[in-house]
Design an enzyme around this catalytic site. Sequence first.
Site, mmCIF file in Angstrom:
data_model
loop_
_atom_site.group_PDB
_atom_site.id
_atom_site.type_symbol
_atom_site.label_atom_id
_atom_site.label_comp_id
_atom_site.label_asym_id
_atom_site.label_seq_id
_atom_site.Cartn_x
_atom_site.Cartn_y
_atom_site.Cartn_z
ATOM 1 N N ARG A 223 0.856 -1.188 0.000
ATOM 2 C CA ARG A 223 0.000 0.000 0.000
ATOM 3 C C ARG A 223 0.892 1.238 0.000
ATOM 4 O O ARG A 223 1.976 1.235 0.629
ATOM 5 C CB ARG A 223 -0.868 0.025 1.263
ATOM 6 N N HIS A 271 -1.774 0.797 -9.575
ATOM 7 C CA HIS A 271 -2.433 -0.138 -8.653
ATOM 8 C C HIS A 271 -3.173 -1.235 -9.425
ATOM 9 O O HIS A 271 -4.372 -1.446 -9.241
ATOM 10 C CB HIS A 271 -3.394 0.624 -7.722
#
Length: 308
Positions: A223, A271
């Site tokens: 993340r 992502h």
Amino acid sequence: MAFLYKADPARGAQWAKLFAQKAPDVPFHIWPDHGDPAAIRYLAAWQPPENPTHMFPNLEVVFSVGAGIDQFDLSGVPAHVPVVRMIEPGIVDGMVEYVTQAALTIHRDLFDYGLQQQQQVWRELPLKPAAQRRIGVLGLGVLGTAVLDRLRLFGFACAGWSRSPREIEGVECYAGEGSLDAFLSRTDILVCLLPLTPATRGLLDASLFAKLPRGASLIQTGRGPHLNQQDLLAALDSGQLQNAILDVTDPEPLPAGHPLWTHPRVRITPHIASATRPDTAVDVVLDNLRRHRDGLPMLGQIDRTRGY
Ligand code: NDP
Ligand code: OXD
């Protein structure tokens, strides 16, 4: 006994079709068309609405449509409502592909060959055997373990780091904060596959980079907030780190003009390392609904005290 989906609507439409085929007895709704709020028992979301049980008083389970649950505000989900993250083969396959291509890109010097190409230079670089390249994966969970299982097949020297001790064939396993330095000192390509928790936020910083061998590289698929981006830039510019492949950033996307966008030693993807695959995910969710009805533990039920 209805199911509400609150995430990307195009994927929701695929889930709806699969539910209609595989569980026609479970009414399926896509946010914001939730029908009778009292009928909603199950919610699958990337981000649930605030205080979901205020809106849906008979809610029994909240599912994350992703593997991570850091994007959830757990304080709004009462303790009696279990929260289940996504463990499904589609996410695993995607992550194995992504990290494998990233590790091979670094291992086979494709950053350097790309820079040479820009200058129209045709020059062979020395080839290092895989056995001499040490890969270290932060996080030995579902994804980290699957990635190492594949990387091992190339002959890389593989290691991993987790909170609790693990044993994985062909992988040097390190556990706990006390072993982090030893793990880092033997790692040429560092892969981050940790969940984002208070303990892992900001872990990838200058002091961690300094413990890697000079010239190590980073593959960041966890993340964005795991990484101190300024420290990464400084480590790349000083040569402490050689390359970074980032699938996640903070914020997402990075603002226009951010130096990471154009750094010659950084590759960024939006992502996309992996994503839940509707066909395989729906099977897992339906299995979990059966387990829940039978009073059995669900696959991927998170431990709120650990935060993952
Ligand atoms: P798991 O929960 O299965 O595994 C997490 C691993 O991290 C475990 O081995 C755990 O240790 C370890 N860990 C957690 N906290 C610490 C800590 N403080 N110190 C050391 N080790 C720690 O998660 P997954 O493998 O399924 O997913 C990992 C992450 O990957 C997700 O949370 C998400 O952030 C990211 N992800 C990114 C995607 C992308 O497209 N970029 C897609 C999907 C996921 P232990 O084994 O002891 O519990
Ligand atoms: C996930 C993700 O957590 O896509 O599944 O990041």
